[in-house]
Design a protein around this motif. Structure first.
Motif, PDB file in Angstrom:
ATOM      1  N   VAL A 163       0.837  -1.198   0.000  1.00 31.55           N
ATOM      2  CA  VAL A 163       0.000   0.000   0.000  1.00 31.55           C
ATOM      3  C   VAL A 163       0.869   1.244   0.000  1.00 31.55           C
ATOM      4  O   VAL A 163       2.005   1.231   0.491  1.00 31.55           O
TER       5      VAL A 163
ATOM      6  N   SER B 179      -2.096   5.503   2.668  1.00 33.16           N
ATOM      7  CA  SER B 179      -3.141   4.535   3.010  1.00 33.16           C
ATOM      8  C   SER B 179      -2.765   3.751   4.259  1.00 33.16           C
ATOM      9  O   SER B 179      -3.607   3.456   5.106  1.00 33.16           O
TER      10      SER B 179
ATOM     11  N   LEU C 171      -6.323   1.919   7.147  1.00 36.83           N
ATOM     12  CA  LEU C 171      -5.915   0.512   7.138  1.00 36.83           C
ATOM     13  C   LEU C 171      -5.524  -0.068   8.504  1.00 36.83           C
ATOM     14  O   LEU C 171      -5.903  -1.201   8.804  1.00 36.83           O
TER      15      LEU C 171
ATOM     16  N   ILE D 197      -3.322  -1.824  -2.455  1.00 39.26           N
ATOM     17  CA  ILE D 197      -4.235  -0.687  -2.366  1.00 39.26           C
ATOM     18  C   ILE D 197      -3.666   0.395  -3.276  1.00 39.26           C
ATOM     19  O   ILE D 197      -2.509   0.800  -3.108  1.00 39.26           O
TER      20      ILE D 197
ATOM     21  N   LEU E 104     -12.333  -4.756   4.067  1.00 37.28           N
ATOM     22  CA  LEU E 104     -11.780  -3.438   3.738  1.00 37.28           C
ATOM     23  C   LEU E 104     -12.851  -2.536   3.154  1.00 37.28           C
ATOM     24  O   LEU E 104     -12.953  -1.354   3.513  1.00 37.28           O
TER      25      LEU E 104
ATOM     26  N   TYR F 255     -13.925   1.041   4.784  1.00 36.93           N
ATOM     27  CA  TYR F 255     -13.796   2.316   4.069  1.00 36.93           C
ATOM     28  C   TYR F 255     -15.149   2.991   3.933  1.00 36.93           C
ATOM     29  O   TYR F 255     -15.256   4.217   4.054  1.00 36.93           O
TER      30      TYR F 255
END
Length: 300
Positions: free
Chosen positions: A98, A102, A107, A143, A289, A293
């Motif tokens: 990532v 992020s 995360l 990501i 995830l 988010y």
């Protein structure tokens, strides 16, 4: 029909990188694994491996056989997951790469919640702003922000990220807040170099479509946290993803300007290579995830 064990032994041999490690992992002796691989090559009539004292290297035929061996391994794993009940015996490692921004924001919390739910799954997260070849370097997913770079990958959009321009009250005490992009030449614009439009190219809305404005400033960095710190210290204006400064804006420690004029809005994606048999742990992690988010999308 070829024995499934041939595929599984070959898969673990390549994954472990040596006959001794593979034998220990599988629960066989090193000599048995070596003999099975020699017999496999003889039966197939091709060489699968180049063997040296230091490493194993796949031949062209070996690359093809390994791709099928990996599919067999994943099919077996999925079958075991289905029989044991998803979430009860899920284990193993998920490797993700990532960007630093992020990895420092949503995360960590998402991973902590996932680990609490599936304690036997290990998450290995590498922070890297370079473009990582996830297949070549052995990652399960990445990501990424922006467009999907390669059609051979699958992308799950996690959230849409709006960018903002902001500065600290202490900065605006010394410099009048800009009312339009034309006034940015009077301001110290701090540059975030990790963006596809360039460190000093800020994107704005126009009647005929988005356009860029070149700005100037006395600080540039590829680290979003450092850029945020500089803004909080009153050094200048920054053009960054809203999520990076959402809490600062809410507390009044940073003030947004030119809100209706900023054009940059990018999707954040979980990207993973196509496979017919995606492990259940990867599917569950990506879904987790997405939900995480989405729970925080107002900050984006």
């Amino acid at each position: 029909m070829r024995n499934t064990d041939d595929f599984l032994i070959f898969y673990h041999l390549i994954e472990q990188g040596s006959f001794s490690k593979a034998a220990e992992h599988i629960g066989l002796t090193k000599s048995v694994v070596s003999k099975r691989m020699t017999r496999l090559e003889e039966e197939l009539g091709v060489q699968l491996l180049y063997r040296t004292t230091r490493k194993l290297t796949l031949t062209e035929a070996g690359e093809v056989f390994f791709s099928h061996a990996r599919e067999v391994y994943l099919s077996v794993q999925n079958a075991e997951d289905a029989m044991s009940g998803l979430g009860e015996r899920l284990s193993g490692t998920i490797r993700i790469t990532v960007p630093t921004i992020s990895g420092e924001l949503i995360l960590p919390k998402a991973i902590a919640e996932f680990s609490e739910k599936y304690p036997e799954i290990t998450i290995q997260m590498d922070l890297d702003n370079r473009f990582v070849d996830i297949v070549e370097e052995g990652y399960d997913l990445a990501i990424r922000t922006g467009m999907l770079p390669d059609s051979s990958f699958i992308a799950r959009r996690l959230v849409e990220a709006q960018w903002v321009i902001c500065g600290a009250p202490s900065y605006f005490a010394r410099h009048k807040a800009p009312k339009s992009y034309q006034e940015l030449d009077k301001h110290n614009c701090l540059a975030y170099s990790y963006q596809e439009t360039g460190a000093t190219e800020w994107l704005f809305k126009g009647k005929s479509g988005p356009f860029t404005v070149r700005v100037n400033g006395n600080f540039s960095t590829n680290n979003a946290s450092s850029l945020r710190s500089a803004a909080l210290l009153g050094q200048g204006l920054v053009y960054v993803p809203r999520i990076l400064v959402a809490d600062d804006l809410a507390r009044g420690e940073l003030v947004e300007v030119l809100r209706d004029q900023v054009a940059k809005r990018l999707g954040i994606y979980a990207i993973y290579p196509y496979t017919r048999h995606q492990p259940a742990k990867i599917r569950l992690f990506i879904e987790h995830l997405y939900q995480c988010y989405q729970q925080h999308k107002e900050k984006f």
